[in-house]
Design a protein around this motif. Structure first.
Motif, PDB file in Angstrom:
ATOM      1  N   LEU A 102     -16.095   8.963  18.542  1.00 37.23           N
ATOM      2  CA  LEU A 102     -16.546   7.510  19.463  1.00 37.23           C
ATOM      3  C   LEU A 102     -16.062   7.770  20.502  1.00 37.23           C
ATOM      4  CD1 LEU A 102     -17.916   4.326  18.008  1.00 37.23           C
ATOM      5  CD2 LEU A 102     -19.253   6.149  18.768  1.00 37.23           C
ATOM      6  N   GLN A 103     -14.267   8.095  20.220  1.00 35.46           N
ATOM      7  CA  GLN A 103     -13.258   8.830  22.003  1.00 35.46           C
ATOM      8  C   GLN A 103     -14.119   9.386  22.467  1.00 35.46           C
ATOM      9  OE1 GLN A 103     -11.244   6.065  22.479  1.00 35.46           O
ATOM     10  NE2 GLN A 103     -10.692   5.039  20.413  1.00 35.46           N
ATOM     11  N   ALA A 104     -13.971  11.290  21.666  1.00 33.06           N
ATOM     12  CA  ALA A 104     -14.887  11.762  22.027  1.00 33.06           C
ATOM     13  C   ALA A 104     -15.877  11.929  23.154  1.00 33.06           C
ATOM     14  CB  ALA A 104     -14.426  13.037  20.985  1.00 33.06           C
ATOM     15  N   ILE A 105     -16.983  11.171  22.353  1.00 35.86           N
ATOM     16  CA  ILE A 105     -17.917  10.852  23.007  1.00 35.86           C
ATOM     17  C   ILE A 105     -18.272  10.633  24.442  1.00 35.86           C
ATOM     18  CG2 ILE A 105     -20.631   9.420  23.631  1.00 35.86           C
ATOM     19  CD1 ILE A 105     -20.023   9.620  20.149  1.00 35.86           C
ATOM     20  N   LEU A 106     -16.875   9.221  24.089  1.00 33.46           N
ATOM     21  CA  LEU A 106     -16.364   8.702  25.627  1.00 33.46           C
ATOM     22  C   LEU A 106     -15.823   9.240  26.627  1.00 33.46           C
ATOM     23  CD1 LEU A 106     -15.627   5.857  27.180  1.00 33.46           C
ATOM     24  CD2 LEU A 106     -13.543   5.620  25.882  1.00 33.46           C
ATOM     25  N   ARG A 107     -15.191  10.392  25.960  1.00 36.24           N
ATOM     26  CA  ARG A 107     -14.413  11.456  26.661  1.00 36.24           C
ATOM     27  C   ARG A 107     -15.254  12.812  27.219  1.00 36.24           C
ATOM     28  NH1 ARG A 107     -10.516  11.849  22.396  1.00 36.24           N
ATOM     29  NH2 ARG A 107     -11.785  13.229  22.090  1.00 36.24           N
ATOM     30  N   LYS A 108     -15.798  12.913  26.986  1.00 36.04           N
ATOM     31  CA  LYS A 108     -17.042  13.766  27.339  1.00 36.04           C
ATOM     32  C   LYS A 108     -17.909  13.205  28.277  1.00 36.04           C
ATOM     33  CE  LYS A 108     -15.302  17.494  25.749  1.00 36.04           C
ATOM     34  NZ  LYS A 108     -15.576  18.507  26.272  1.00 36.04           N
ATOM     35  N   LYS A 109     -17.763  11.849  28.405  1.00 34.09           N
ATOM     36  CA  LYS A 109     -18.937  11.169  29.017  1.00 34.09           C
ATOM     37  C   LYS A 109     -20.880  11.564  28.888  1.00 34.09           C
ATOM     38  CE  LYS A 109     -15.726  11.182  33.937  1.00 34.09           C
ATOM     39  NZ  LYS A 109     -15.011  10.912  32.926  1.00 34.09           N
ATOM     40  N   LEU A 110     -20.423  11.539  28.025  1.00 34.07           N
ATOM     41  CA  LEU A 110     -21.760  11.433  27.016  1.00 34.07           C
ATOM     42  C   LEU A 110     -22.516   9.967  26.899  1.00 34.07           C
ATOM     43  CD1 LEU A 110     -21.376  13.955  24.295  1.00 34.07           C
ATOM     44  CD2 LEU A 110     -22.442  14.515  26.816  1.00 34.07           C
ATOM     45  N   ILE A 111     -23.936  10.398  26.532  1.00 36.51           N
ATOM     46  CA  ILE A 111     -25.132   8.861  26.528  1.00 36.51           C
ATOM     47  C   ILE A 111     -25.189   9.053  25.113  1.00 36.51           C
ATOM     48  CG2 ILE A 111     -26.707   8.005  27.058  1.00 36.51           C
ATOM     49  CD1 ILE A 111     -26.953   9.347  30.009  1.00 36.51           C
ATOM     50  N   LEU A 112     -24.286   8.026  24.104  1.00 36.76           N
ATOM     51  CA  LEU A 112     -25.132   8.030  22.947  1.00 36.76           C
ATOM     52  C   LEU A 112     -26.361   6.478  23.070  1.00 36.76           C
ATOM     53  CD1 LEU A 112     -23.194   7.480  20.173  1.00 36.76           C
ATOM     54  CD2 LEU A 112     -22.840   5.233  20.732  1.00 36.76           C
ATOM     55  N   GLU A 113     -27.488   7.751  22.203  1.00 30.97           N
ATOM     56  CA  GLU A 113     -28.606   6.853  21.558  1.00 30.97           C
ATOM     57  C   GLU A 113     -28.692   5.847  20.721  1.00 30.97           C
ATOM     58  OE1 GLU A 113     -31.800   9.257  20.226  1.00 30.97           O
ATOM     59  OE2 GLU A 113     -31.048  10.056  18.669  1.00 30.97           O
ATOM     60  N   ILE A 114     -29.433   4.715  20.403  1.00 31.28           N
ATOM     61  CA  ILE A 114     -28.954   4.182  19.949  1.00 31.28           C
ATOM     62  C   ILE A 114     -30.696   4.152  19.278  1.00 31.28           C
ATOM     63  CG2 ILE A 114     -29.579   2.077  18.722  1.00 31.28           C
ATOM     64  CD1 ILE A 114     -26.173   2.295  19.752  1.00 31.28           C
ATOM     65  N   ASN A 115     -30.677   4.941  17.972  1.00 30.72           N
ATOM     66  CA  ASN A 115     -31.602   6.109  17.354  1.00 30.72           C
ATOM     67  C   ASN A 115     -32.040   4.917  16.514  1.00 30.72           C
ATOM     68  OD1 ASN A 115     -33.980   7.105  15.463  1.00 30.72           O
ATOM     69  ND2 ASN A 115     -32.731   8.657  16.264  1.00 30.72           N
ATOM     70  N   THR A 116     -34.206   4.404  16.611  1.00 33.38           N
ATOM     71  CA  THR A 116     -34.196   3.429  16.291  1.00 33.38           C
ATOM     72  C   THR A 116     -35.770   3.527  14.987  1.00 33.38           C
ATOM     73  OG1 THR A 116     -36.085   2.473  18.216  1.00 33.38           O
ATOM     74  CG2 THR A 116     -33.484   1.764  17.998  1.00 33.38           C
ATOM     75  N   LYS A 117     -35.284   4.469  14.972  1.00 35.01           N
ATOM     76  CA  LYS A 117     -36.960   5.095  14.244  1.00 35.01           C
ATOM     77  C   LYS A 117     -37.187   4.572  13.123  1.00 35.01           C
ATOM     78  CE  LYS A 117     -38.261   9.740  11.423  1.00 35.01           C
ATOM     79  NZ  LYS A 117     -37.464  10.842  11.184  1.00 35.01           N
ATOM     80  N   SER A 118     -35.886   3.814  12.335  1.00 35.81           N
ATOM     81  CA  SER A 118     -35.571   3.624  10.673  1.00 35.81           C
ATOM     82  C   SER A 118     -35.375   2.337  10.791  1.00 35.81           C
ATOM     83  CB  SER A 118     -34.611   4.416   9.962  1.00 35.81           C
ATOM     84  OG  SER A 118     -34.459   5.582  10.254  1.00 35.81           O
ATOM     85  N   VAL A 119     -35.407   1.331  11.777  1.00 43.11           N
ATOM     86  CA  VAL A 119     -35.598  -0.321  12.149  1.00 43.11           C
ATOM     87  C   VAL A 119     -36.094  -0.693  11.267  1.00 43.11           C
ATOM     88  CG1 VAL A 119     -35.506  -1.976  13.560  1.00 43.11           C
ATOM     89  CG2 VAL A 119     -33.970  -0.187  14.324  1.00 43.11           C
ATOM     90  N   LEU A 120     -37.412  -1.089  10.964  1.00 47.18           N
ATOM     91  CA  LEU A 120     -38.772  -0.993  10.613  1.00 47.18           C
ATOM     92  C   LEU A 120     -38.610  -0.787   9.359  1.00 47.18           C
ATOM     93  CD1 LEU A 120     -41.406  -1.429  12.803  1.00 47.18           C
ATOM     94  CD2 LEU A 120     -38.969  -3.070  12.905  1.00 47.18           C
ATOM     95  N   SER A 121     -38.228   0.940   8.858  1.00 51.02           N
ATOM     96  CA  SER A 121     -38.794   1.068   7.230  1.00 51.02           C
ATOM     97  C   SER A 121     -37.116   0.550   6.636  1.00 51.02           C
ATOM     98  CB  SER A 121     -39.390   2.388   7.491  1.00 51.02           C
ATOM     99  OG  SER A 121     -38.183   3.381   8.167  1.00 51.02           O
ATOM    100  N   GLN A 122     -36.103   0.898   6.878  1.00 48.77           N
ATOM    101  CA  GLN A 122     -35.052   0.803   6.385  1.00 48.77           C
ATOM    102  C   GLN A 122     -34.103   0.156   7.351  1.00 48.77           C
ATOM    103  OE1 GLN A 122     -33.950   5.096   4.739  1.00 48.77           O
ATOM    104  NE2 GLN A 122     -35.735   5.440   5.901  1.00 48.77           N
TER     105      GLN A 122
END
Ligand SMILES: [Zn+2]
Ligand SMILES: [Zn+2]
Length: 278
Positions: A194-214
């Motif tokens: 997460l620290q690396a993602i922050l440093r690189k100024k990337l967007i983090l997706e919240i992937n909801t594909k398995s919310v309903l199934s799992q």
């Protein structure tokens, strides 16, 4: 609520319907921004990635839909790329030269640090289990380490905008005996990532594909508070493979994130990523 989804698949890769079916469904649900992110070709053939020969047609078809439905929805054409090694990742010239609106990069394969062999982490569990036993001698902590090493290399190399299903290792890994004995290790590696993602100024997706199934999101909900604390820009993606899944799990994830203090999401509007206030 700004309705969007930037992670989606169609018949150009392993999605189950034609791109136009997704667009029509997205319009019927009131989606404002919709992005296609077909699995980009890899240096070897798979059943789930786009064929090199189909790439031009993919961009042409999405461009046609963009134009055709321009008064009803904003359509974007992206790709979901893989970080395999220093020769294949989102930053190679091949992707740079394609007319993409954005790139998602995800980890579907990990590499054994010593023997260099590759293992798929995103297929059926039976294949994951077999590969973990064969390539990693059943040492699930080594599989976990390899997953996060691969993820960190991807983030450091960059060349894309969105980090896809960041901790997908939970999906199959979570079914492997002893996985949760290493929760502390996973949390430490996740914090570092997460620290690396922050440093690189990337967007983090919240992937909801398995919310309903799992009842699962990627990232795992245990990291939501920390992600908000770090103020990492996020977007909520449904990773849809069927038209009726274009918003699956989105409302549930958004509610939860809002209750934890989320104030804005990143949205692609008129071709530019911007902060959308909730
Ligand atoms: Zn993926
Ligand atoms: Zn995907």
């Amino acid at each position: 609520m700004y309705l969007s989804n930037y992670h989606s698949h169609c018949t150009f890769c392993d999605g189950r319907s034609y791109p136009e079916d997704f667009v029509k469904y997205a319009i019927s649900k009131g989606i404002q921004s919709y992005g296609f992110s077909s699995h980009a070709p890899l240096p070897f053939d798979t059943f789930w990635t786009m064929k090199h020969d189909d790439v031009d047609e993919y961009f042409q078809e999405i461009a046609r839909l963009k134009e055709k439905y321009s008064d009803q929805i904003e359509i974007y054409c992206g790709l979901e790329t893989d970080y395999l090694n220093e020769d294949h990742h989102a930053a190679i010239d091949y992707f740079d030269e394609l007319p993409t609106d954005y790139l998602i990069s995800s980890i579907h394969y990990i590499i054994h640090p010593e023997n260099g062999k590759m293992m798929c982490v995103d297929g059926p569990y039976s294949e994951f289990e077999e590969a973990a036993n064969k390539l990693f001698d059943g040492k699930i902590d080594d599989v976990i380490r390899a997953f996060f090493i691969q993820s960190k290399k991807m983030v450091e190399k960059s060349g894309f905008q969105i980090v896809g299903h960041v901790d997908k290792i939970y999906m199959n890994g979570g079914k492997y005996p002893g996985f949760y004995d290493h929760q502390e290790l996973i949390d430490e590696l996740m914090e570092d990532l997460l620290q690396a993602i922050l440093r690189k100024k990337l967007i983090l997706e919240i992937n909801t594909k398995s919310v309903l199934s799992q009842q699962m999101t990627f990232p795992n909900q245990r990291y939501f508070t920390r992600i908000l604390e770090l103020n990492i820009p996020i977007t909520i993606n449904c990773d849809s493979h069927y038209p009726h899944h274009v918003l699956q799990g989105k409302a549930e994830a958004l509610e939860l994130l809002k209750s934890l203090g989320l104030t804005h999401t990143m949205e692609l509007k008129k071709g530019t990523w911007e902060e959308h206030k909730l």
